[in-house]
Write a protein that holds these residues in place. Structure first.
Motif, PDB file in Angstrom:
ATOM      1  N   PHE A 181      -0.962  -8.974  -5.303  1.00  0.00           N
ATOM      2  CA  PHE A 181       0.523  -9.668  -4.982  1.00  0.00           C
ATOM      3  C   PHE A 181       1.399  -8.367  -4.946  1.00  0.00           C
ATOM      4  N   VAL A 182       1.131  -7.120  -5.383  1.00  0.00           N
ATOM      5  CA  VAL A 182       1.864  -6.187  -5.102  1.00  0.00           C
ATOM      6  C   VAL A 182       1.449  -5.171  -4.023  1.00  0.00           C
ATOM      7  N   MET A 183       0.181  -4.770  -4.113  1.00  0.00           N
ATOM      8  CA  MET A 183      -0.329  -3.953  -3.047  1.00  0.00           C
ATOM      9  C   MET A 183      -0.599  -4.403  -1.679  1.00  0.00           C
ATOM     10  N   GLY A 184      -1.015  -5.923  -1.597  1.00  0.00           N
ATOM     11  CA  GLY A 184      -0.884  -6.678  -0.523  1.00  0.00           C
ATOM     12  C   GLY A 184       0.524  -6.477   0.258  1.00  0.00           C
ATOM     13  N   ILE A 232       3.573  -2.933   4.584  1.00  0.00           N
ATOM     14  CA  ILE A 232       4.867  -2.251   5.187  1.00  0.00           C
ATOM     15  C   ILE A 232       4.438  -0.804   5.136  1.00  0.00           C
ATOM     16  N   ALA A 233       3.283  -0.328   4.118  1.00  0.00           N
ATOM     17  CA  ALA A 233       3.065   1.084   4.191  1.00  0.00           C
ATOM     18  C   ALA A 233       1.598   1.184   3.696  1.00  0.00           C
ATOM     19  N   PRO A 234       0.951   1.047   4.735  1.00  0.00           N
ATOM     20  CA  PRO A 234      -0.607   0.764   4.361  1.00  0.00           C
ATOM     21  C   PRO A 234      -1.248   2.189   4.199  1.00  0.00           C
ATOM     22  N   ASP A 235      -0.452   3.215   4.307  1.00  0.00           N
ATOM     23  CA  ASP A 235      -0.840   4.587   4.093  1.00  0.00           C
ATOM     24  C   ASP A 235      -0.192   5.213   2.869  1.00  0.00           C
ATOM     25  N   TRP A 236       0.603   4.443   2.096  1.00  0.00           N
ATOM     26  CA  TRP A 236       1.356   5.152   1.023  1.00  0.00           C
ATOM     27  C   TRP A 236       0.009   5.487  -0.233  1.00  0.00           C
ATOM     28  N   VAL A 237       0.059   6.602  -0.567  1.00  0.00           N
ATOM     29  CA  VAL A 237      -1.024   7.216  -1.444  1.00  0.00           C
ATOM     30  C   VAL A 237      -0.333   7.049  -3.112  1.00  0.00           C
ATOM     31  N   ALA A 255      -3.575   0.137   1.347  1.00  0.00           N
ATOM     32  CA  ALA A 255      -4.565  -0.665   1.925  1.00  0.00           C
ATOM     33  C   ALA A 255      -5.667  -0.574   1.075  1.00  0.00           C
ATOM     34  N   GLU A 256      -6.175   0.461   0.658  1.00  0.00           N
ATOM     35  CA  GLU A 256      -7.467   0.356  -0.175  1.00  0.00           C
ATOM     36  C   GLU A 256      -7.240  -0.334  -1.519  1.00  0.00           C
ATOM     37  N   LEU A 257      -6.256   0.041  -2.308  1.00  0.00           N
ATOM     38  CA  LEU A 257      -6.050  -0.700  -3.486  1.00  0.00           C
ATOM     39  C   LEU A 257      -5.773  -2.499  -3.362  1.00  0.00           C
ATOM     40  N   ALA A 258      -5.156  -2.649  -2.202  1.00  0.00           N
ATOM     41  CA  ALA A 258      -4.863  -4.127  -2.003  1.00  0.00           C
ATOM     42  C   ALA A 258      -6.386  -4.888  -1.690  1.00  0.00           C
TER      43      ALA A 258
END
Length: 162
Positions: free
Chosen positions: A125-128, A133-138, A147-150
């Motif tokens: 519910f946070v990573m999704g 809005i920022a799938p490439d945030w690391v 995106a990976e963490l979600a």
């Protein structure tokens, strides 16, 4: 910033409360640069509690992380948030998820400021919403994208956009 609510208080819905809270960010010198849509998820750890609404906002912060956290607490209080048991139902929950690439672990003082947020990476519910809005945030510690963490998050695994 992560936003959450499962008690609408005096608002028509948790979504309306979250919109009102988000509208207060610029007053706290936290202009919103981007925001996710609202997501729903079963309450955790007590699925009998009211369902949550969550979202994420990317803000521009010029003050210190400690000052940002204090501003978030002030906004929470203005929406009648009371801090009691961890994960209890609440009108408003605002969390500072990250502050650039900074890593801070201040469990004593500074309201226990820890950055990045120590549990955000495992919360769908946070990573999704962040991946929206920022799938490439690391993640500054794990080196994994939002995106990976979600995709791998286990807490709130039923979280989905509304």
């Amino acid at each position: 910033m992560a936003l959450g609510s499962n008690m609408a208080g005096g608002f028509a819905s948790s979504e309306a409360l979250l919109e009102a809270a988000l509208a207060r960010f610029p007053e706290a010198e936290l202009p919103v640069l981007a925001r996710s849509g609202w997501w729903r998820s079963t309450a955790w750890p007590d699925p009998a509690a009211p369902e949550y609404r969550n979202g994420v906002a990317l803000v521009e912060a010029r003050q210190s992380p400690e000052a940002v956290l204090e501003a978030l607490f002030s906004i929470e209080r203005s929406f009648d948030r009371t801090r009691g048991a961890r994960n209890a139902p609440r009108t408003l929950d605002l969390d500072l998820i990250a502050y650039g690439r900074r890593v801070i672990d201040a469990p004593e003082g500074a309201h226990g400021l820890r950055l990045p947020h120590p549990r955000a990476h495992d919360r769908r519910f946070v990573m999704g919403p962040l991946a929206e809005i920022a799938p490439d945030w690391v993640h500054p510690v794990l080196g994994r994208t939002a995106a990976e963490l979600a995709a791998e998050a286990t807490v709130g695994a039923d979280a989905a956009p509304i």
